[in-house]
Design a protein around this motif. Structure first.
Motif, PDB file in Angstrom:
ATOM      1  N   VAL A  65       0.536  -1.022  -0.217  1.00 29.23           N
ATOM      2  CA  VAL A  65       0.092  -0.097  -0.069  1.00 29.23           C
ATOM      3  C   VAL A  65       0.976   1.570  -0.322  1.00 29.23           C
ATOM      4  CG1 VAL A  65      -1.738  -0.778   0.748  1.00 29.23           C
ATOM      5  CG2 VAL A  65      -0.610  -0.323   2.530  1.00 29.23           C
ATOM      6  N   LEU A  66       0.245   2.643  -0.482  1.00 29.29           N
ATOM      7  CA  LEU A  66       0.566   3.525  -0.608  1.00 29.29           C
ATOM      8  C   LEU A  66       0.358   4.443   0.493  1.00 29.29           C
ATOM      9  CD1 LEU A  66       2.786   5.801  -1.729  1.00 29.29           C
ATOM     10  CD2 LEU A  66       0.854   6.134  -3.344  1.00 29.29           C
ATOM     11  N   VAL A  67       0.936   5.055   1.184  1.00 27.89           N
ATOM     12  CA  VAL A  67       0.221   5.576   2.430  1.00 27.89           C
ATOM     13  C   VAL A  67       1.044   7.265   2.467  1.00 27.89           C
ATOM     14  CG1 VAL A  67       0.092   5.627   5.157  1.00 27.89           C
ATOM     15  CG2 VAL A  67      -0.368   4.328   3.378  1.00 27.89           C
ATOM     16  N   ARG A  68       0.021   8.261   2.283  1.00 31.51           N
ATOM     17  CA  ARG A  68       0.024   9.447   2.917  1.00 31.51           C
ATOM     18  C   ARG A  68       0.494   9.592   3.894  1.00 31.51           C
ATOM     19  NH1 ARG A  68      -0.304  13.337  -0.460  1.00 31.51           N
ATOM     20  NH2 ARG A  68      -1.606  12.416  -2.144  1.00 31.51           N
ATOM     21  N   VAL A  69       1.740   9.701   4.228  1.00 34.50           N
ATOM     22  CA  VAL A  69       1.993  10.264   5.405  1.00 34.50           C
ATOM     23  C   VAL A  69       1.501  11.419   6.944  1.00 34.50           C
ATOM     24  CG1 VAL A  69       4.060  10.504   7.714  1.00 34.50           C
ATOM     25  CG2 VAL A  69       3.979   8.977   5.227  1.00 34.50           C
ATOM     26  N   VAL A 118      -3.444   1.615  -3.759  1.00 32.90           N
ATOM     27  CA  VAL A 118      -2.822   0.217  -3.595  1.00 32.90           C
ATOM     28  C   VAL A 118      -2.961  -0.715  -4.486  1.00 32.90           C
ATOM     29  CG1 VAL A 118      -4.610  -0.253  -0.925  1.00 32.90           C
ATOM     30  CG2 VAL A 118      -5.614  -0.786  -3.279  1.00 32.90           C
ATOM     31  N   GLY A 119      -2.141  -1.770  -3.942  1.00 27.46           N
ATOM     32  CA  GLY A 119      -1.490  -2.444  -5.035  1.00 27.46           C
ATOM     33  C   GLY A 119      -2.078  -3.989  -5.196  1.00 27.46           C
ATOM     34  N   ALA A 120      -1.841  -4.800  -6.240  1.00 28.39           N
ATOM     35  CA  ALA A 120      -1.813  -5.980  -6.865  1.00 28.39           C
ATOM     36  C   ALA A 120      -3.091  -6.804  -4.727  1.00 28.39           C
ATOM     37  CB  ALA A 120      -2.139  -6.553  -7.419  1.00 28.39           C
ATOM     38  N   HIS A 121      -3.592  -7.282  -5.432  1.00 25.95           N
ATOM     39  CA  HIS A 121      -3.877  -8.668  -4.018  1.00 25.95           C
ATOM     40  C   HIS A 121      -3.565  -8.151  -2.499  1.00 25.95           C
ATOM     41  CE1 HIS A 121      -2.893 -11.230  -7.341  1.00 25.95           C
ATOM     42  NE2 HIS A 121      -1.561 -10.576  -7.419  1.00 25.95           N
ATOM     43  N   ALA A 142      12.773   1.214   4.376  1.00 28.14           N
ATOM     44  CA  ALA A 142      12.266   2.264   5.660  1.00 28.14           C
ATOM     45  C   ALA A 142      11.473   3.269   4.214  1.00 28.14           C
ATOM     46  CB  ALA A 142      14.035   2.814   5.550  1.00 28.14           C
ATOM     47  N   GLY A 143      11.835   4.684   4.883  1.00 26.51           N
ATOM     48  CA  GLY A 143      11.069   5.482   4.112  1.00 26.51           C
ATOM     49  C   GLY A 143      10.390   6.392   4.822  1.00 26.51           C
ATOM     50  N   ALA A 144       9.781   6.281   6.048  1.00 24.07           N
ATOM     51  CA  ALA A 144       8.771   6.680   6.816  1.00 24.07           C
ATOM     52  C   ALA A 144       9.467   8.258   7.155  1.00 24.07           C
ATOM     53  CB  ALA A 144       7.964   5.891   7.548  1.00 24.07           C
ATOM     54  N   PHE A 145      10.159   8.288   6.601  1.00 25.29           N
ATOM     55  CA  PHE A 145      10.322   9.929   7.177  1.00 25.29           C
ATOM     56  C   PHE A 145      10.081  10.544   5.955  1.00 25.29           C
ATOM     57  CE2 PHE A 145      13.440   9.021  11.146  1.00 25.29           C
ATOM     58  CZ  PHE A 145      11.937   8.822  11.974  1.00 25.29           C
ATOM     59  N   ALA A 146       8.824  11.015   5.585  1.00 22.99           N
ATOM     60  CA  ALA A 146       8.482  11.115   3.966  1.00 22.99           C
ATOM     61  C   ALA A 146       6.926  11.902   4.200  1.00 22.99           C
ATOM     62  CB  ALA A 146       8.642  10.236   3.118  1.00 22.99           C
ATOM     63  N   GLU A 147       6.657  12.305   2.360  1.00 22.26           N
ATOM     64  CA  GLU A 147       4.982  12.795   2.459  1.00 22.26           C
ATOM     65  C   GLU A 147       4.299  11.391   2.443  1.00 22.26           C
ATOM     66  OE1 GLU A 147       5.974  17.282   0.681  1.00 22.26           O
ATOM     67  OE2 GLU A 147       5.992  15.712  -0.273  1.00 22.26           O
ATOM     68  N   MET A 148       4.931  10.273   1.613  1.00 31.92           N
ATOM     69  CA  MET A 148       4.192   9.086   1.541  1.00 31.92           C
ATOM     70  C   MET A 148       5.127   7.564   0.919  1.00 31.92           C
ATOM     71  SD  MET A 148       2.391  10.034  -1.720  1.00 31.92           S
ATOM     72  CE  MET A 148       0.943   9.360  -1.880  1.00 31.92           C
ATOM     73  N   VAL A 149       4.124   7.098   1.767  1.00 31.96           N
ATOM     74  CA  VAL A 149       5.875   5.849   1.782  1.00 31.96           C
ATOM     75  C   VAL A 149       4.983   4.373   1.316  1.00 31.96           C
ATOM     76  CG1 VAL A 149       5.086   4.959   4.550  1.00 31.96           C
ATOM     77  CG2 VAL A 149       7.103   4.525   3.971  1.00 31.96           C
ATOM     78  N   VAL A 150       6.198   3.273   0.663  1.00 35.16           N
ATOM     79  CA  VAL A 150       4.893   2.178   0.335  1.00 35.16           C
ATOM     80  C   VAL A 150       5.345   1.441   1.781  1.00 35.16           C
ATOM     81  CG1 VAL A 150       4.834   0.475  -1.232  1.00 35.16           C
ATOM     82  CG2 VAL A 150       5.199   2.778  -2.215  1.00 35.16           C
ATOM     83  N   ALA A 151       4.409   0.533   2.576  1.00 38.78           N
ATOM     84  CA  ALA A 151       4.833  -0.782   3.233  1.00 38.78           C
ATOM     85  C   ALA A 151       3.996  -1.805   2.637  1.00 38.78           C
ATOM     86  CB  ALA A 151       4.435  -0.405   3.999  1.00 38.78           C
TER      87      ALA A 151
END
Length: 314
Positions: A33-37, A77-80, A99-108
């Motif tokens: 999922v791509l989240v707007r932090v 959101v991605g597939a599945h 990683a990468g949560a110190f951002a405007e958006m992050v993929v998890a």
């Protein structure tokens, strides 16, 4: 996708390698999922990874993002992906490698993200994932915690230690622990801990009193941990080294734990926080654009004390 702002680095090293730069996030892949932090929280593992202490796991591909714990709104959101949808308010953790949560958006990964309880602010929600999940899996999973048992937490006022103390009390255990003196002792007492000792305590004075010894700081000598244990007890360490992994593989009470994303575990932690059973104080909140200075101060001086450093995007 359009560029966003994030804190990243182009080589392993100290705080000086951090940069606040444009970055183009990837589209979420299968199960992601791509989240707007809205908010993200700092943990010691952030700078340990950036320093290169875990490069065996994190590799040498740069630039690398910084930060793991976040709370925000699902943007894509991605597939599945079936459990979460666009617009959902969530909390979770980015993977160790990504990683990468110190951002405007992050993929998890979807399995590392759960619904945010409505009773939690963005900052409160961001403070939970890594420390809460680690404490829960250490005590309830590895430790097989049961009501009536006695738990000793070395470093009881760090993020994991504070979480573990509250989880143990909620499960009907009695809890003792170590912390620095002064005001810290009052904080530990308010969490329900007894006995409370200094970091360099004499373990022989508490010999044979605990079913679980949880070393959150990674500095408790094994001889001292063994002295604290009741027969059949467990020692849990969350600060892995090659030597510790080797010891953990041998028969005996000692185990090293690295927290893993498990939806049911993270949701249990989030629900406990939503009900006020688990509380992690936020000591300071700073905007993303000014976060490098705050992260540097936290790493060098361990300030702010008494709670989490949280980075906000608004």
């Amino acid at each position: 996708m359009t560029a966003i702002k994030r804190i990243q680095y182009h080589r392993y090293g100290g705080p000086e390698v951090m940069r606040f730069e444009d970055f183009e996030p990837t589209r979420p892949g299968p199960g992601e999922v791509l989240v707007r932090v809205k908010a993200a929280a700092a943990n010691p593992m952030d700078w340990k990874i950036r320093n290169g202490e875990m490069k065996i796991m994190t590799g040498r591909q740069f630039p690398r993002g910084l930060g793991h714990d976040f709370a925000g709104v699902v943007a894509a959101v991605g597939a599945h992906v079936g459990r979460l949808g666009v617009g959902d308010e969530v909390l979770g953790g980015a993977g160790i490698k990504a990683a990468g949560a110190f951002a405007e958006m992050v993929v998890a990964e979807e399995k590392a993200v759960v619904a945010k309880p409505v009773s939690l602010s963005w900052e409160e929600a961001a403070a939970i994932p890594v420390v809460g999940l680690t404490a829960f899996q250490a005590l309830v999973g590895t430790g097989k915690l049961r009501a009536g048992q006695a738990v000793f937490i070395h470093g009881c006022l760090g993020g994991v230690g504070r979480s573990a103390a509250q989880i143990a009390v909620a499960h009907g255990a009695t809890v003792g622990g170590s912390c620095r003196g002064g005001v810290a002792v009052r904080e530990a007492h308010d969490l329900g801990l007894s006995p409370i000792v200094d970091f360099d305590f004499d373990a022989t004075k508490l010999a044979g009193r605990f079913d679980i010894v949880f070393d959150t700081a990674g500095t408790l000598p094994v001889t001292a941990a063994r002295a604290l244990l009741k027969p059949g007890g467990r020692i849990i360490d969350i600060n892995p080294t090659p030597a510790k992994f080797l010891r953990s593989a041998l028969p005996g009470p000692y185990r090293v734990l690295i927290g893993k994303p498990v939806v049911e575990d993270l949701d249990a932690v989030a629900q406990a926080a939503g009900k006020g059973i688990l509380r992690l104080p936020v000591a300071r909140a700073v905007p993303l654009g000014k976060a490098i200075a705050a992260l540097t101060e936290l790493e060098r001086n361990r300030t702010p004390k008494g709670g989490k450093l949280v980075i906000t995007t608004e």
